[in-house]
Write an enzyme that holds these catalytic residues in place. Structure first.
Site, PDB file in Angstrom:
ATOM      1  N   CYS A  67       6.889  11.085  12.935  1.00 45.56           N
ATOM      2  CA  CYS A  67       6.567  12.458  12.546  1.00 45.56           C
ATOM      3  C   CYS A  67       7.280  12.861  11.254  1.00 45.56           C
ATOM      4  O   CYS A  67       8.083  12.115  10.713  1.00 45.56           O
ATOM      5  CB  CYS A  67       6.999  13.396  13.660  1.00 45.56           C
ATOM      6  SG  CYS A  67       8.787  13.348  13.908  1.00 45.56           S
ATOM      7  N   ALA A  70      11.012  12.660  11.158  1.00 47.56           N
ATOM      8  CA  ALA A  70      11.487  11.295  10.907  1.00 47.56           C
ATOM      9  C   ALA A  70      11.429  10.984   9.417  1.00 47.56           C
ATOM     10  O   ALA A  70      12.306  10.303   8.874  1.00 47.56           O
ATOM     11  CB  ALA A  70      10.648  10.282  11.692  1.00 47.56           C
ATOM     12  N   ARG A 101      18.742   3.660  11.454  1.00 45.10           N
ATOM     13  CA  ARG A 101      18.036   3.077  10.312  1.00 45.10           C
ATOM     14  C   ARG A 101      18.874   2.148   9.448  1.00 45.10           C
ATOM     15  O   ARG A 101      18.393   1.604   8.484  1.00 45.10           O
ATOM     16  CB  ARG A 101      17.400   4.180   9.462  1.00 45.10           C
ATOM     17  CG  ARG A 101      15.998   4.478   9.948  1.00 45.10           C
ATOM     18  CD  ARG A 101      15.185   5.265   8.947  1.00 45.10           C
ATOM     19  NE  ARG A 101      14.242   4.475   8.239  1.00 45.10           N
ATOM     20  CZ  ARG A 101      14.151   4.387   6.917  1.00 45.10           C
ATOM     21  NH1 ARG A 101      14.980   5.059   6.152  1.00 45.10           N
ATOM     22  NH2 ARG A 101      13.255   3.634   6.353  1.00 45.10           N
ATOM     23  N   HIS A 201       8.341  13.179   4.113  1.00 46.66           N
ATOM     24  CA  HIS A 201       8.866  12.717   2.822  1.00 46.66           C
ATOM     25  C   HIS A 201       8.603  13.778   1.757  1.00 46.66           C
ATOM     26  O   HIS A 201       9.490  14.164   0.995  1.00 46.66           O
ATOM     27  CB  HIS A 201       8.174  11.438   2.349  1.00 46.66           C
ATOM     28  CG  HIS A 201       8.273  10.270   3.293  1.00 46.66           C
ATOM     29  ND1 HIS A 201       7.261   9.364   3.441  1.00 46.66           N
ATOM     30  CD2 HIS A 201       9.269   9.871   4.118  1.00 46.66           C
ATOM     31  CE1 HIS A 201       7.618   8.440   4.319  1.00 46.66           C
ATOM     32  NE2 HIS A 201       8.833   8.724   4.744  1.00 46.66           N
TER      33      HIS A 201
HETATM   34  S1  SF4 Z   1       9.967   1.344   2.663  1.00 51.89           S
HETATM   35 FE1  SF4 Z   1       9.435   3.531   2.472  1.00 51.89          FE
HETATM   36  S2  SF4 Z   1       7.555   3.767   3.490  1.00 51.89           S
HETATM   37 FE2  SF4 Z   1       8.358   1.807   4.097  1.00 51.89          FE
HETATM   38  S3  SF4 Z   1       9.350   2.149   6.003  1.00 51.89           S
HETATM   39 FE3  SF4 Z   1      10.810   2.385   4.409  1.00 51.89          FE
HETATM   40  S4  SF4 Z   1      10.862   4.509   3.830  1.00 51.89           S
HETATM   41 FE4  SF4 Z   1       9.119   4.091   5.016  1.00 51.89          FE
END
Ligand code: SF4
Ligand code: SF4
Lengths: 500, 519
Positions: A67, A70, A101, A201
């Site tokens: 979403c 995120a 992440r 984003h």
């Molecule tokens: S490279 Fe960019 S689009 Fe791809 S998963 Fe990562 S943040 Fe998301």
């Protein structure tokens, strides 16, 4: 293992088209119609991949997407290390995305750095009923008291915020004033906005524009002496250290990196980016918006680059150098030459083990195309790819620069489709996310997580490529895959046994 | 250049090389506008003080590093424990991506779950169409035997009515009239994942026992002598449920585990992906109304479910995540009492072995202080065990623990001389815990993966027991219940104690006099 190798392109195309038909048959009619637009077989020469993208996922199909929250908290803002990012709303969203992440950073966590912490307003029923603005204001006071060295605060809105009519902008504004102009950024990234991480984003980019750039004192003293070689890395989240293994190359060629967006980044770096001579953009999907804005507003040009695999790295270094003078151009050649022996050694070691192996990808908004060159450097072939949240401009880039004729394309793939595609195509490797990993491993298909680098990395840059190559080899050639079938159930083996 | 093709360096070695170290130092100095180092040091020290702790405990609004998740996670946990059942979470889709990732990171297994993918227009008009389409799609694609519906914040805030929506979906033909769709509202702004477990379990049981949302007759209970079992939200569900089955087997008791997810989260790698595996069947769930009694292993996961079951005339028993000898004694004696069967000698032997192991090792644990955090029942079970070992569970904290739990913990402390200096902290988070570890230091910390930050910051060695465990593998395969589970917990604790002693005594000519070969 792959069937693709012995087939002609025409055969592959026919098979893939058949495959798409087959998976669509499972859906109710209305859904099949909608899903059909997201699946295609790529025709070389076309300007895009012939799929619809960036539209709503269909209920109940098991989309892999996330979403807007995120996209903002998880991707864009979360890695800014000296600011505190409040997951504003109930406890869950922040809990599940807590430190997941792998955005590496250096700093004293909890004192002047806050990336791997989970700050939440932990909404209770009364906050939903009476609104959470007062609580938010209080939270900011408490943050100031307990974390006095934070350099700013962002408010990452979860679903309820936009539904209960809270005014987080007003709270942020008044608190910023109260704290002497402190950077406080309200972000309207509620999870129901948009169709995926992508709008998050965009909203996060806009928030940088509105609450960092627009709030800066135009007469502030220069933070450092400018140089003609100042660049900023945009759209690298430093997963497993990606931005570091990229930065080192830019610096070795004679450039000076004044900011990282946003992996291992700081508020000061965001603020100083308009001073760059060039913005180099890795993840186009998640940060093209702010790059365009800086071009328009501050006249900073930007260029996309790709630091996966030696071919693309060399191409990118030269492209970046083309914006600068001969000194930098020579620098690029020097860097390419310096790493050539390492690259040759890596390829000599791994290519023989990976030659001809096929890969299917499904990642976010960049990697489904960006990593293709790195696989090709190892003699591997990407036979299927798709994005969670690409837009058409991503599919254009994919079609024009990356995928081969006949590649299977799947946008916003559903769990069912992905499973069937892999079952039929039988690639030697699947690269996707944690939710997909174990599905395919159970099927006996080697897998690498391509969001988190499967806890490895970096994969960017020359240093990263060595790790990438080793990891792909490790995945595909691990002895475990030969053991998936019990010998007494494995046809080829049991015949052997019988013959003995 | 540090990288090397013969011996590829990973992130942990690569960035320690001098080129990177210099680059990073330069980045900081030139561009990050860093805080003064002395100031960072000052604040770091200040954050260890009593004064900071007091400020920290005065917090009213901010939560930092909580040890709890949200309701729907618990609902998904429940749903996958029923045969061929898919969890369907009504609301925005991002949440579902999170639940699936969260479980997969812990169990290293796939977790199937669908969302109704509500977006902005659904926020305005409600999510009815999402429900109608979603159920039809899920059914035709994944062919579940049952779809278990729960909700995210979004659906709760706009007030979608599941019962009405599911009814309408049937009317519109999206699912057959008699297709089972149990449901539970699981607002994330109430309680935590254990509340979600409770609501979802109650939802499924009441759905099947009480007339499938008004569509059929309620079941009439015809008592038999079987026993129902509820595990509660449990990161060790795979190992634990198998152990429980074994124990029931030893007794020869007829039983039903309601919500048995021990197979779906432990499928083999043999070339076939099993989206569904094992699980409680609908028939078993219906039959369970006739049981003599229901035992819940976790009181605070079943606060609403047990009363519902009791209303149907069964005896209900709530335990608190038994790990200790006493806890398992009580569990077995309860089974014996309800079933009228004697406790088998084989289990008495196992008990003796656990006591034997404790006798062998307790000298190393006796008198040691522990801080524990986790879900309320887990905390209780661990504390009870530590008291048996002669250790002191000095600090016990549950972000999702309430007043009743606090009282119960206090009563436990009061029951043992080793509980004299112990304190319970309901509703606090891991940033509170951090202060406590500085001001009231302990020898060991017990908690989930996130405890590693506390271990790093405070130097308190972490023993990983809890949920989630992301950074160690396969722990969920080992039971922590039953005497065998107690044995596993004992060994886990001992391993850490011995490792810690060895690490602290391994400097040659300095500390090596205690580097013993026999302990
Ligand atoms: S490279 Fe960019 S689009 Fe791809 S998963 Fe990562 S943040 Fe998301
Ligand atoms: S939006 Fe609500 S339901 Fe979804 S993850 Fe966040 S807290 Fe949980």
């Amino acid at each position: 293992m792959s069937v693709a190798n012995n087939e002609s392109v025409a055969e592959i195309k026919a098979r893939n088209k058949e495959l798409i038909k087959e998976v669509l048959a499972v859906y109710p009619e209305k859904t099949a119609k909608r899903r059909a637009k997201h699946l295609n077989v790529h025709d070389a020469g076309k300007s895009d991949c012939g799929v619809k993208s960036n539209i709503k996922s269909i209920p109940g199909v098991m989309t892999i997407r996330g979403c807007a929250y995120a996209g903002s908290k998880g991707v864009v803002w979360g890695p800014i290390k000296d600011m505190i990012h409040i997951s504003h709303g109930p406890v869950g969203c922040g809990q599940y995305s807590w430190a997941a992440r792998r955005n590496y950073y250096i700093g004293t966590t909890g004192i002047d750095t806050f990336v791997t912490m989970q700050f939440t307003s932990d909404f209770q029923e009364k906050d939903i009923v009476f609104g959470g603005d007062k609580k938010l204001a209080k939270i900011m006071d408490e943050i100031q008291e307990l974390f006095p060295l934070n350099n700013g605060i962002t408010v990452q809105s979860e679903c309820p915020i936009g539904l209960i009519g809270d005014d987080i902008e007003a709270v942020s504004k008044s608190k910023s004033k109260e704290f002497g102009g402190k950077t406080i950024v309200p972000v309207r990234c509620e999870g129901f906005r948009g169709v995926s991480q992508s709008l998050g984003h965009h909203i996060a980019n806009d928030a940088v524009r509105d609450y960092v750039f627009d709030k800066m004192d135009p007469n502030r003293p220069a933070p450092f002496e400018s140089s003609p070689y100042d660049v900023a890395i945009i759209g690298d989240y430093n997963i497993g250290g990606d931005a570091w293994s990229s930065r080192i190359l830019l610096e070795e060629m004679g450039l000076r990196v004044i900011a990282q967006w946003s992996g291992d980044g700081s508020l000061a770096e965001l603020e100083n980016t308009p001073l760059a001579k060039l913005n180099v953009l890795h993840c186009y999907r998640s940060m093209n918006y702010i790059s365009r804005h800086m071009e328009e507003k501050f006249g900073v040009p930007w260029c996309e680059y790709n630091f996966f695999g030696p071919s693309k790295i060399a191409e990118s270094l030269r492209k970046i150098a083309s914006f600068f003078d001969d000194k930098i151009k020579e620098g690029a050649e020097r860097v390419i030459a310096k790493y050539q022996p390492l690259m040759e050694a890596v390829i000599a070691k791994y290519r023989p083990r990976l030659e001809g192996k096929t890969v299917m990808l499904y990642v976010g908004g960049l990697r489904p195309r960006h990593v293709i060159g790195a696989y090709e450097d190892l003699g591997m072939e990407v036979v299927g790819t798709g994005y969670e949240f690409a837009h058409n401009d991503d599919y254009q880039r994919t079609a024009q620069h990356y995928v081969k004729d006949g590649t299977l394309i799947y946008d916003d793939v559903t769990g069912y489709e992905f499973e069937k595609f892999v079952e039929k195509v039988q690639p030697d490797l699947v690269g996707s996310g944690i939710k997909e990993k174990y599905v395919f491993q159970k099927m006996g298909v080697p897998f690498r997580q391509m969001h988190s680098w499967d806890y490895s990395g970096p994969y960017h840059g020359y240093d990263g490529f060595a790790i990438f190559a080793r990891d792909m080899d490790m995945a595909i050639n691990a002895p475990v895959w030969k053991m998936a079938k019990a010998p007494w159930k494995d046809d080829s083996n049991s015949k052997l046994l019988a013959a003995e | 250049m540090t990288q090397n093709a013969d011996h590829v360096l990973d992130h942990f070695d690569l960035f320690r090389g001098p080129e990177y170290q210099e680059m990073l130092a330069n980045k900081k100095k030139m561009f990050e506008n860093p805080r003064d180092e002395a100031e960072v040091e000052r604040v770091r020290e200040w954050a260890k003080t009593e004064e900071y702790k007091e400020l920290n405990f005065k917090r009213e609004a901010l939560t930092v590093n909580p040890a709890k998740a949200c309701q729907p996670l618990g609902a998904v946990f429940v749903a996958v424990g029923f045969e061929k059942t898919i969890p369907f979470v009504h609301g925005s889709q991002g949440c579902v991506a999170y639940y699936r990732s969260h479980f997969s990171r812990h169990f290293k297994e796939p977790t199937s779950c669908v969302s109704s993918s509500m977006t902005e227009d659904a926020a305005v008009f409600g999510g009815l169409n999402n429900m109608i389409d979603g159920l039809a799609n899920t059914l035709s694609m994944y062919k579940p035997k049952m779809i278990a519906v729960s909700t995210t914040c979004m659906a709760e805030v706009i007030g979608d009515d599941l019962n009405a929506f599911i009814k309408t979906s049937r009317e519109k033909g999206s699912i057959p009239e008699d297709y089972p769709v149990p449901f539970a509202h699981t607002p994330a702004f109430v309680g935590s994942h254990i509340t979600g477990y409770d609501n979802a379990m109650k939802g499924i049981i009441s759905y099947f026992w009480d007339g499938r949302a008004g569509t059929v007759e309620k079941l009439e209970r015809k008592p038999n002598d079987s026993i129902n079992f509820l595990g509660g939200f449990d990161g060790y569900t795979v190992g634990n449920l198998r152990e429980i089955k074994r124990i029931f087997g030893e007794f020869g008791i007829k039983y039903t585990i309601l919500g048995d997810n021990s197979d779906v989260w432990d499928t083999p790698t043999d070339g076939e992906y099993r989206m569904y595996d094992g699980g409680t069947t609908i028939e078993e769930t219906l039959e369970a109304v006739n049981a003599k009694a229901t035992i819940s292993m976790q009181e605070y996961c079943t606060e609403k479910t047990l009363p519902l079951i009791a209303e149907h005339g069964q005896e209900v028993v709530a335990l608190n995540h038994p790990i200790s000898v006493k806890g398992t004694d009580n569990f077995l004696m309860t089974l014996a009492r309800i079933s009228g069967k004697e406790i088998p000698e084989s289990l008495a032997r196992e008990r003796g072995r656990l006591v034997d192991a404790i006798a062998d090792s307790s000298a190393h644990i006796h008198g040691k202080k522990f801080a524990i955090y986790g879900d309320p029942d887990l905390c209780y079970g661990l504390a009870e065990f530590l008291l048996e070992l002669g250790a002191e569970p000095t600090t016990v904290l549950a972000t999702n623990g309430g007043k009743a739990w606090e009282k119960k913990m206090q009563a436990l402390f009061d029951s043992s001389p080793f509980g004299k200096n112990c304190k319970v902290y309901p509703g606090k988070d891991l940033w509170h815990m951090r202060s406590l570890l500085f001001t009231d230091p302990v020898d060991f910390l017990i908690g989930n993966t996130y405890g590693k930050y506390l271990e790093r910051d405070t130097g308190t060695p972490l023993i990983r027991i809890g949920f989630p465990i992301f950074d160690r593998h396969h722990k969920h395969r080992y039971p922590v219940w039953g005497y065998q589970g107690g044995m596993n917990v004992l060994v886990t604790i001992l391993d850490k104690i011995f490792d810690t002693i060895d690490l602290a005594t391994n400097v040659p000519a300095k500390t090596d006099y205690s580097f013993d070969i026999i302990r």
